[in-house]
Enzyme design. Structure first.
Site, PDB file in Angstrom:
ATOM      1  N   ASN A   7       8.089 -29.992  75.896  1.00 25.06           N
ATOM      2  CA  ASN A   7       7.707 -30.356  74.532  1.00 25.06           C
ATOM      3  C   ASN A   7       8.987 -30.617  73.732  1.00 25.06           C
ATOM      4  OD1 ASN A   7       7.252 -29.950  71.692  1.00 25.06           O
ATOM      5  ND2 ASN A   7       5.251 -29.101  72.180  1.00 25.06           N
ATOM      6  N   HIS A  10      10.929 -29.978  68.874  1.00 26.87           N
ATOM      7  CA  HIS A  10      12.022 -29.371  68.123  1.00 26.87           C
ATOM      8  C   HIS A  10      13.274 -30.235  68.074  1.00 26.87           C
ATOM      9  CE1 HIS A  10       9.718 -26.044  66.982  1.00 26.87           C
ATOM     10  NE2 HIS A  10       9.397 -25.766  68.236  1.00 26.87           N
ATOM     11  N   HIS A  43       3.620 -32.995  69.627  1.00 29.98           N
ATOM     12  CA  HIS A  43       2.506 -32.639  68.734  1.00 29.98           C
ATOM     13  C   HIS A  43       2.665 -33.480  67.475  1.00 29.98           C
ATOM     14  CE1 HIS A  43       0.182 -29.099  66.616  1.00 29.98           C
ATOM     15  NE2 HIS A  43      -0.349 -30.290  66.375  1.00 29.98           N
ATOM     16  N   ARG A  45       1.635 -33.722  64.207  1.00 36.45           N
ATOM     17  CA  ARG A  45       0.903 -32.889  63.252  1.00 36.45           C
ATOM     18  C   ARG A  45       0.451 -33.722  62.069  1.00 36.45           C
ATOM     19  NH1 ARG A  45       1.997 -27.074  64.199  1.00 36.45           N
ATOM     20  NH2 ARG A  45       0.860 -26.761  62.276  1.00 36.45           N
ATOM     21  N   ARG A  49       5.540 -32.995  60.251  1.00 33.13           N
ATOM     22  CA  ARG A  49       6.763 -32.231  59.969  1.00 33.13           C
ATOM     23  C   ARG A  49       7.874 -32.474  60.984  1.00 33.13           C
ATOM     24  NH1 ARG A  49       4.798 -26.101  61.176  1.00 33.13           N
ATOM     25  NH2 ARG A  49       3.254 -26.680  59.634  1.00 33.13           N
ATOM     26  N   GLU A  70      -0.345 -33.334  71.880  1.00 32.70           N
ATOM     27  CA  GLU A  70      -1.030 -32.199  71.255  1.00 32.70           C
ATOM     28  C   GLU A  70      -1.531 -32.669  69.911  1.00 32.70           C
ATOM     29  OE1 GLU A  70       1.375 -28.744  70.720  1.00 32.70           O
ATOM     30  OE2 GLU A  70       1.750 -28.575  72.846  1.00 32.70           O
ATOM     31  N   THR A 101       1.672 -23.461  66.404  1.00 31.65           N
ATOM     32  CA  THR A 101       0.262 -23.197  66.687  1.00 31.65           C
ATOM     33  C   THR A 101       0.078 -21.703  66.919  1.00 31.65           C
ATOM     34  OG1 THR A 101       0.343 -25.297  67.846  1.00 31.65           O
ATOM     35  CG2 THR A 101      -1.676 -24.027  68.053  1.00 31.65           C
ATOM     36  N   GLU A 151      -5.744 -25.233  78.453  1.00 29.41           N
ATOM     37  CA  GLU A 151      -4.394 -24.664  78.436  1.00 29.41           C
ATOM     38  C   GLU A 151      -4.551 -23.252  77.902  1.00 29.41           C
ATOM     39  OE1 GLU A 151      -1.162 -26.808  76.485  1.00 29.41           O
ATOM     40  OE2 GLU A 151      -0.149 -24.893  76.104  1.00 29.41           O
ATOM     41  N   HIS A 191       2.983 -21.650  75.581  1.00 29.77           N
ATOM     42  CA  HIS A 191       3.311 -21.068  74.279  1.00 29.77           C
ATOM     43  C   HIS A 191       4.139 -19.804  74.451  1.00 29.77           C
ATOM     44  CE1 HIS A 191       3.298 -20.504  70.009  1.00 29.77           C
ATOM     45  NE2 HIS A 191       2.686 -21.670  69.899  1.00 29.77           N
TER      46      HIS A 191
END
Ligand code: PXP
Length: 239
Positions: A7, A10, A43, A45, A49, A70, A101, A151, A191
Site C-alpha cells: 500500500n 503514505h 485507498h 479516500r 487526504r 481500497e 481505517t 480481508e 492492517h
C-alpha cells in the site's frame, strides 16, 4: 505461496504535506514491483487526504502486477472504480476523523447497500474483497453479500497490549480464515502488520495476500523501498 501487496498511500501522505509532486506514489509502486511486490494498493479516500484521482488513473495504466483499490461503499467512489477498473477493490468503512481505517466493515448491518454495489463491481469484471473483523457473523455475511474475498483485519492483533491478548486475537483470525475458506471465500489479511509481528501468519493457510503499507513505507524512508519490500516478502514467504 502467499503474495505481498504494498500500500503506497503514505508516499502520497508525504507528498501532500507540501502539496507538490514529490514523492510520487506511482514511482513508489513501480519500484515496489521491481523489488518483488505482487500487487499495489491505494485507498482513494473521500477526503482525498493522500491518494488523488490522478494517482489512481496513472497507476491503472502502469501497474503490471495487480491493482487493488481500497474504497468506501459510496456512489462517487463506486463510479470511479467502475470507470478506472482496478483488478480488485477492497471495500472498507471510512470515517473522516480517523487516522486510518479503524474497524472492519459491518457487512451484516449493511447488506442492503453493499449487495447491489458488489454485484455492479463484479459485473464490470472487478474482484470484490470486504475488509472485516475476525468475526464469524461478518464472515458469513460476506459470503451472503456476494464477495469473492475477505480481508481479515489484523489491527487488534497488531495493537494487542500483551502476549496473551495477542495470542487470543491470532486464534480468532485463524478461525475466521478457516471459516471463510470452508465457505469458498478467498482470504487476504492486513492492517498493522510489520517486520516484528508478521511471521506467525506464515503458519496459517490459505492466506492469499498480505496487504501492508505503513511499516514498509516507514522502513523505506530509512533503508530504501527496494530493501524494505524485499525484507517483507522474505518474511511472508519463509516456511
Ligand atoms: N488493509 C486495509 C483495508 C487498510 O485500510 C489498510 C490501511 O490503509 C491496510 C490494509 C494497511 O495497513 P498498514 O498501513 O497498517 O499496513
Amino acid at each position: 505461496m502467499p503474495t505481498l501487496s504494498v500500500n503506497v498511500d503514505h508516499v502520497a501522505t508525504v507528498r501532500q504535506a507540501r502539496g507538490g509532486k514529490n514523492p510520487d506514489p506511482v514511482a513508489a509502486a513501480l519500484l515496489a514491483e521491481l523489488a518483488g511486490a505482487d500487487g499495489i494498493i491505494v485507498h482513494l479516500r473521500e477526503d482525498r487526504r493522500h491518494i488523488q484521482d490522478r494517482d489512481l488513473e496513472v497507476l491503472r495504466k502502469v501497474v503490471k502486477t495487480k491493482l487493488n483499490l481500497e474504497m468506501a461503499n459510496t456512489e462517487e467512489i463506486v463510479q470511479i472504480a467502475l470507470r478506472v477498473k482496478p483488478d480488485m477493490v477492497t471495500l472498507v468503512p471510512e470515517r473522516r476523523q480517523e487516522l486510518t481505517t479503524e474497524g472492519g466493515l459491518d457487512v451484516l448491518g449493511q447488506q442492503t447497500s453493499l449487495k447491489p454495489n458488489i454485484a455492479r463491481l463484479k459485473k464490470a469484471g472487478i474482484r470484490v474483497s470486504l475488509f472485516i473483523d475476525a468475526d464469524p457473523r461478518q464472515v458469513k455475511a460476506s459470503k451472503g453479500a456476494g464477495a469473492d474475498l475477505v480481508e481479515i483485519h489484523t489491527g487488534k492483533y497488531a495493537d494487542a497490549p500483551d502476549e496473551e491478548s495477542r495470542k487470543k486475537e491470532f486464534f480468532r483470525i485463524a478461525r475466521a480464515i478457516s471459516q471463510a475458506h470452508r465457505l469458498g471465500l478467498r482470504i487476504n489479511i492486513g492492517h498493522g502488520l510489520d517486520y516484528q509481528n508478521v511471521a506467525p501468519f506464515t503458519a496459517l493457510s490459505p492466506i492469499e495476500d498480505y496487504s501492508i503499507g505503513h511499516s514498509i513505507i516507514a522502513r523505506a524512508v530509512l533503508v530504501g523501498l527496494d530493501r524494505a519490500v524485499r525484507e517483507m516478502k522474505e518474511l511472508i514467504t519463509r516456511k
